[in-house]
Scaffold this active site. Structure first.
Site, PDB file in Angstrom:
ATOM      1  CB  ILE A  17      -0.947  -0.024   1.222  1.00 17.99           C
ATOM      2  CG1 ILE A  17      -1.965  -1.173   1.076  1.00 17.99           C
ATOM      3  CG2 ILE A  17      -1.656   1.316   1.390  1.00 17.99           C
ATOM      4  CD1 ILE A  17      -2.792  -1.459   2.327  1.00 17.99           C
ATOM      5  CB  SER A 141      -6.798  -2.157   9.597  1.00 17.08           C
ATOM      6  OG  SER A 141      -7.444  -3.377   9.290  1.00 17.08           O
ATOM      7  CE1 TYR A 161      -1.859  -4.526  11.399  1.00 16.51           C
ATOM      8  CE2 TYR A 161      -4.057  -5.475  11.175  1.00 16.51           C
ATOM      9  CZ  TYR A 161      -3.045  -4.648  10.696  1.00 16.51           C
ATOM     10  OH  TYR A 161      -3.224  -3.970   9.513  1.00 16.51           O
ATOM     11  CE  LYS A 165      -2.777  -0.998  11.118  1.00 18.38           C
ATOM     12  NZ  LYS A 165      -1.904  -0.034  10.428  1.00 18.38           N
ATOM     13  CB  ILE A 194      -5.102  -4.364   0.533  1.00 18.53           C
ATOM     14  CG1 ILE A 194      -6.162  -3.350   1.022  1.00 18.53           C
ATOM     15  CG2 ILE A 194      -4.378  -3.858  -0.710  1.00 18.53           C
ATOM     16  CD1 ILE A 194      -7.249  -3.001   0.035  1.00 18.53           C
TER      17      ILE A 194
HETATM   18  N1  NAP Z   1      -2.729  -5.653   3.376  1.00 15.22           N
HETATM   19  C1  NAP Z   1      -3.866  -5.497   4.019  1.00 15.22           C
HETATM   20  O1  NAP Z   1      -4.813  -6.293   3.856  1.00 15.22           O
HETATM   21  C2  NAP Z   1      -4.058  -4.327   4.948  1.00 15.22           C
HETATM   22  C3  NAP Z   1      -5.346  -4.072   5.411  1.00 15.22           C
HETATM   23  C4  NAP Z   1      -5.561  -2.994   6.266  1.00 15.22           C
HETATM   24  C5  NAP Z   1      -4.496  -2.206   6.659  1.00 15.22           C
HETATM   25  N2  NAP Z   1      -3.248  -2.482   6.202  1.00 15.22           N
HETATM   26  C6  NAP Z   1      -2.169  -1.590   6.665  1.00 15.22           C
HETATM   27  O2  NAP Z   1      -1.522  -1.004   5.545  1.00 15.22           O
HETATM   28  C7  NAP Z   1      -0.177  -0.700   5.871  1.00 15.22           C
HETATM   29  C8  NAP Z   1       0.729  -1.271   4.793  1.00 15.22           C
HETATM   30  O3  NAP Z   1       0.557  -2.683   4.765  1.00 15.22           O
HETATM   31  P1  NAP Z   1       0.892  -3.593   3.498  1.00 15.22           P
HETATM   32  O4  NAP Z   1      -0.184  -4.583   3.393  1.00 15.22           O
HETATM   33  O5  NAP Z   1       1.260  -2.743   2.347  1.00 15.22           O
HETATM   34  O6  NAP Z   1       2.168  -4.353   4.093  1.00 15.22           O
HETATM   35  P2  NAP Z   1       3.576  -4.785   3.467  1.00 15.22           P
HETATM   36  O7  NAP Z   1       3.463  -5.053   2.011  1.00 15.22           O
HETATM   37  O8  NAP Z   1       4.067  -5.846   4.382  1.00 15.22           O
HETATM   38  O9  NAP Z   1       4.486  -3.455   3.642  1.00 15.22           O
HETATM   39  C9  NAP Z   1       4.805  -2.998   4.924  1.00 15.22           C
HETATM   40  C10 NAP Z   1       5.719  -1.797   4.813  1.00 15.22           C
HETATM   41  O10 NAP Z   1       6.014  -1.337   6.139  1.00 15.22           O
HETATM   42  C11 NAP Z   1       7.415  -1.220   6.287  1.00 15.22           C
HETATM   43  N3  NAP Z   1       7.841  -1.542   7.645  1.00 15.22           N
HETATM   44  C12 NAP Z   1       7.436  -2.566   8.436  1.00 15.22           C
HETATM   45  N4  NAP Z   1       8.090  -2.560   9.596  1.00 15.22           N
HETATM   46  C13 NAP Z   1       8.960  -1.506   9.541  1.00 15.22           C
HETATM   47  C14 NAP Z   1       9.931  -0.971  10.428  1.00 15.22           C
HETATM   48  N5  NAP Z   1      10.188  -1.523  11.629  1.00 15.22           N
HETATM   49  N6  NAP Z   1      10.639   0.117  10.043  1.00 15.22           N
HETATM   50  C15 NAP Z   1      10.414   0.677   8.836  1.00 15.22           C
HETATM   51  N7  NAP Z   1       9.519   0.214   7.945  1.00 15.22           N
HETATM   52  C16 NAP Z   1       8.798  -0.867   8.306  1.00 15.22           C
HETATM   53  C17 NAP Z   1       8.008  -2.193   5.297  1.00 15.22           C
HETATM   54  O11 NAP Z   1       9.305  -1.735   4.945  1.00 15.22           O
HETATM   55  P3  NAP Z   1      10.574  -2.713   4.657  1.00 15.22           P
HETATM   56  O12 NAP Z   1      10.061  -3.915   3.913  1.00 15.22           O
HETATM   57  O13 NAP Z   1      11.451  -1.817   3.831  1.00 15.22           O
HETATM   58  O14 NAP Z   1      11.169  -3.040   5.985  1.00 15.22           O
HETATM   59  C18 NAP Z   1       7.030  -2.129   4.139  1.00 15.22           C
HETATM   60  O15 NAP Z   1       7.388  -1.092   3.253  1.00 15.22           O
HETATM   61  C19 NAP Z   1       0.074  -1.276   7.262  1.00 15.22           C
HETATM   62  O16 NAP Z   1      -0.063  -0.263   8.243  1.00 15.22           O
HETATM   63  C20 NAP Z   1      -1.045  -2.290   7.413  1.00 15.22           C
HETATM   64  O17 NAP Z   1      -1.372  -2.507   8.763  1.00 15.22           O
HETATM   65  C21 NAP Z   1      -2.995  -3.520   5.354  1.00 15.22           C
END
Ligand code: NAP
Length: 254
Positions: A17, A141, A161, A165, A194
């Site tokens: 995202i 979320s 988790y 949120k 997502i």
């Molecule tokens: N996917 C879903 O279904 C969903 C639904 C609702 C909300 N969300 C929220 O959307 C956001 C993005 O999620 P996503 O699904 O895109 O996840 P993702 O593909 O796993 O990406 C997570 C991102 O967060 C960064 N990150 C994680 N821990 C970190 C740390 N300690 N320091 C710096 N960067 C860190 C990662 O960076 P690096 O890889 O460079 O470390 C990566 O760029 C999150 O807040 C998640 O809770 C996701």
């Protein structure tokens, strides 16, 4: 383009995202700081993609799970932007699924240090460079307000988790109230399921069925579905929206 001449910082923009959001903000004309933790190559690929389309972007590394991660990120960002940040998208986050009995103190602490503490102190450190017209979008979320999955003691759940949120949405309301008089808007965007690395359960047929079963719209959400809404909330078009949490979930759990 609606974000011409604006500086934006997107945390966790190496993937998922955050990546889609960095691309969407750049498409709208913003100069984007692409923050990452461990995925340096992926962050560089985002920068290259933005520059190849004529946009402006820089990569910034910081581990938001460490006590000084947020202040390091803020000072590195200030070296690029100087004294004005228009848009902060607090997106970086981690998740964990387990039975209640399966959680450890370390699991709990890492969820809170990355998702909540990192965001709280990043806002604290960046406020001095935000002012009237700046805005903050926090990626929350659906689970902040709804229980997803199949509840049961033997079933894995993302309850810890989900509570991070909930904490972020509480902070969004407080920040919006405190910063409104300075002309700074603060909102949450609350995605449903997502397709990203985080939601790898959607790669199985059973996982897809769970996701589609709770949605009115019958396809899986994509990072771009969220990014386009973030780009709108960050724009002048959303100037009268603050303290809100916008669902972006294909009509989940209606
Ligand atoms: N996917 C879903 O279904 C969903 C639904 C609702 C909300 N969300 C929220 O959307 C956001 C993005 O999620 P996503 O699904 O895109 O996840 P993702 O593909 O796993 O990406 C997570 C991102 O967060 C960064 N990150 C994680 N821990 C970190 C740390 N300690 N320091 C710096 N960067 C860190 C990662 O960076 P690096 O890889 O460079 O470390 C990566 O760029 C999150 O807040 C998640 O809770 C996701």
């Amino acid at each position: 383009m609606t974000l011409e001449g604006k500086y934006a910082l997107v945390t966790g923009a190496s993937k998922g995202i955050g990546r889609a959001t960095a691309l969407a903000l750049a498409r709208e004309g913003a100069h984007v700081l692409v923050h990452y933790g461990r995925s340096a190559k992926e962050a560089e690929a985002v920068i290259s993609e933005i520059r190849s389309k004529g946009g402006q972007a820089e990569a910034i590394q910081a581990d938001l799970s460490t006590p000084d991660g947020a202040s390091l990120l803020a000072s590195r960002a200030k070296m690029v932007i100087g004294d004005r940040l228009d848009i902060l998208v607090a997106n970086a986050g981690i998740s964990k699924a387990a039975r209640i009995a399966g959680y450890t103190v370390d699991d709990f602490d890492s969820l809170y240090t990355t998702n909540v503490r990192g965001t709280f102190f990043l806002v604290q450190h960046l406020l001095p460079v935000m002012g009237a017209g700046s805005n903050i979008v926090v990626i929350s979320s659906i689970v902040a307000r709804s229980v997803v999955g199949v509840p049961g003691l033997e079933n894995p759940s993302i309850l810890a988790y989900a509570s991070t949120k909930g904490a972020l949405e509480t902070l969004v309301k407080n920040w919006a109230a405190i910063l409104g008089p300075q002309g700074i808007r603060v909102n949450a965007v609350a995605p449903g399921v997502i397709e990203t690395d985080m939601s790898n359960f959607t790669k199985t047929e059973a996982g897809r069925e769970v996701a589609l079963g709770m949605q009115a719209l019958k396809r899986l959400g994509k990072p771009e579905d969220v990014a386009d809404v973030v780009a709108f909330i960050a724009s002048e078009g959303a100037r009268w929206i603050t303290g809100a949490s916008i669902p972006v979930d294909g009509g989940s759990k209606l």
